[in-house]
Design a protein around this motif. Structure first.
Motif, mmCIF file in Angstrom:
data_model
loop_
_atom_site.group_PDB
_atom_site.id
_atom_site.type_symbol
_atom_site.label_atom_id
_atom_site.label_comp_id
_atom_site.label_asym_id
_atom_site.label_seq_id
_atom_site.Cartn_x
_atom_site.Cartn_y
_atom_site.Cartn_z
ATOM 1 N N ALA A 102 10.744 6.320 -0.162
ATOM 2 C CA ALA A 102 9.512 7.098 -0.348
ATOM 3 C C ALA A 102 8.305 6.169 -0.528
ATOM 4 O O ALA A 102 7.219 6.447 -0.003
ATOM 5 N N ASP A 103 8.482 5.082 -1.262
ATOM 6 C CA ASP A 103 7.395 4.110 -1.429
ATOM 7 C C ASP A 103 7.020 3.486 -0.083
ATOM 8 O O ASP A 103 5.838 3.347 0.240
ATOM 9 N N GLN A 104 8.019 3.116 0.698
ATOM 10 C CA GLN A 104 7.755 2.492 1.998
ATOM 11 C C GLN A 104 7.087 3.486 2.958
ATOM 12 O O GLN A 104 6.254 3.094 3.778
ATOM 13 N N GLU A 105 7.433 4.758 2.830
ATOM 14 C CA GLU A 105 6.770 5.785 3.649
ATOM 15 C C GLU A 105 5.279 5.854 3.297
ATOM 16 O O GLU A 105 4.425 5.907 4.186
ATOM 17 N N ALA A 106 4.977 5.845 2.001
ATOM 18 C CA ALA A 106 3.579 5.864 1.559
ATOM 19 C C ALA A 106 2.857 4.583 1.990
ATOM 20 O O ALA A 106 1.693 4.629 2.409
ATOM 21 N N ASN A 107 3.543 3.449 1.904
ATOM 22 C CA ASN A 107 2.960 2.177 2.345
ATOM 23 C C ASN A 107 2.583 2.246 3.823
ATOM 24 O O ASN A 107 1.468 1.888 4.217
ATOM 25 N N ALA A 108 3.523 2.692 4.646
ATOM 26 C CA ALA A 108 3.290 2.773 6.090
ATOM 27 C C ALA A 108 2.191 3.783 6.409
ATOM 28 O O ALA A 108 1.357 3.545 7.292
ATOM 29 N N TRP A 109 2.179 4.908 5.703
ATOM 30 C CA TRP A 109 1.156 5.926 5.918
ATOM 31 C C TRP A 109 -0.242 5.319 5.724
ATOM 32 O O TRP A 109 -1.123 5.473 6.562
ATOM 33 N N GLY A 110 -0.439 4.638 4.617
ATOM 34 C CA GLY A 110 -1.726 4.035 4.338
ATOM 35 C C GLY A 110 -2.069 2.921 5.314
ATOM 36 O O GLY A 110 -3.193 2.836 5.806
ATOM 37 N N ARG A 111 -1.096 2.073 5.628
ATOM 38 C CA ARG A 111 -1.329 0.943 6.530
ATOM 39 C C ARG A 111 -1.694 1.416 7.939
ATOM 40 O O ARG A 111 -2.430 0.757 8.650
ATOM 41 N N ASN A 112 -1.179 2.580 8.340
ATOM 42 C CA ASN A 112 -1.449 3.112 9.671
ATOM 43 C C ASN A 112 -2.699 3.988 9.707
ATOM 44 O O ASN A 112 -2.929 4.701 10.687
#
Length: 128
Positions: A102-112
């Protein structure tokens, strides 16, 4: 410390061609990476200060979003810092793979370029 060593080595590799535009691009990459690392630190500091239940994913997305907006160097710094933190956290904290995912999903969401407010919890002060 490792991040700065990686940034320095990567910038040297980019600048090795001695082509003036490449040197300029390498310098911009390094500036973006340093700024991106600062954005990640600022999001972490704000998360600790807010101490708001359920806000973890918001601050993950916000830090990555702010860093990636700086350019390729910022996005690179955000990815390196996020991956390192999640690798450390999943091995030490015992929160489990689901929290890391879930953290990595949020990380990728913001980075993209995704809006971090997707993860903003109700009632979080507007300061953040």
């Amino acid at each position: 410390m490792r991040l700065w060593v990686c940034v320095a080595l990567f910038s040297l590799a980019l600048c090795a061609s001695a082509d003036r535009p490449a040197i300029v691009r390498g310098g911009q990459f390094v500036r973006d990476a340093v700024g991106g690392a600062w954005d990640m630190f600022r999001a972490y500091r704000d998360m600790r200060e807010a101490n708001w239940k359920g806000a973890d994913k918001y601050f993950h997305a916000r830090g990555n979003y702010d860093a990636a907006r700086r350019g390729p160097g910022g996005a690179w710094a955000a990815r390196v810092i996020s991956d390192a933190r999640e690798n450390w956290q999943s091995g030490v904290s015992g929160r489990g793979h689901e929290d890391t995912r879930a953290d990595q999903e949020a990380n990728a969401w913001g980075r993209n370029g995704g809006n971090p407010n997707r993860y903003r919890p109700a009632g979080l002060p507007s300061k953040y």
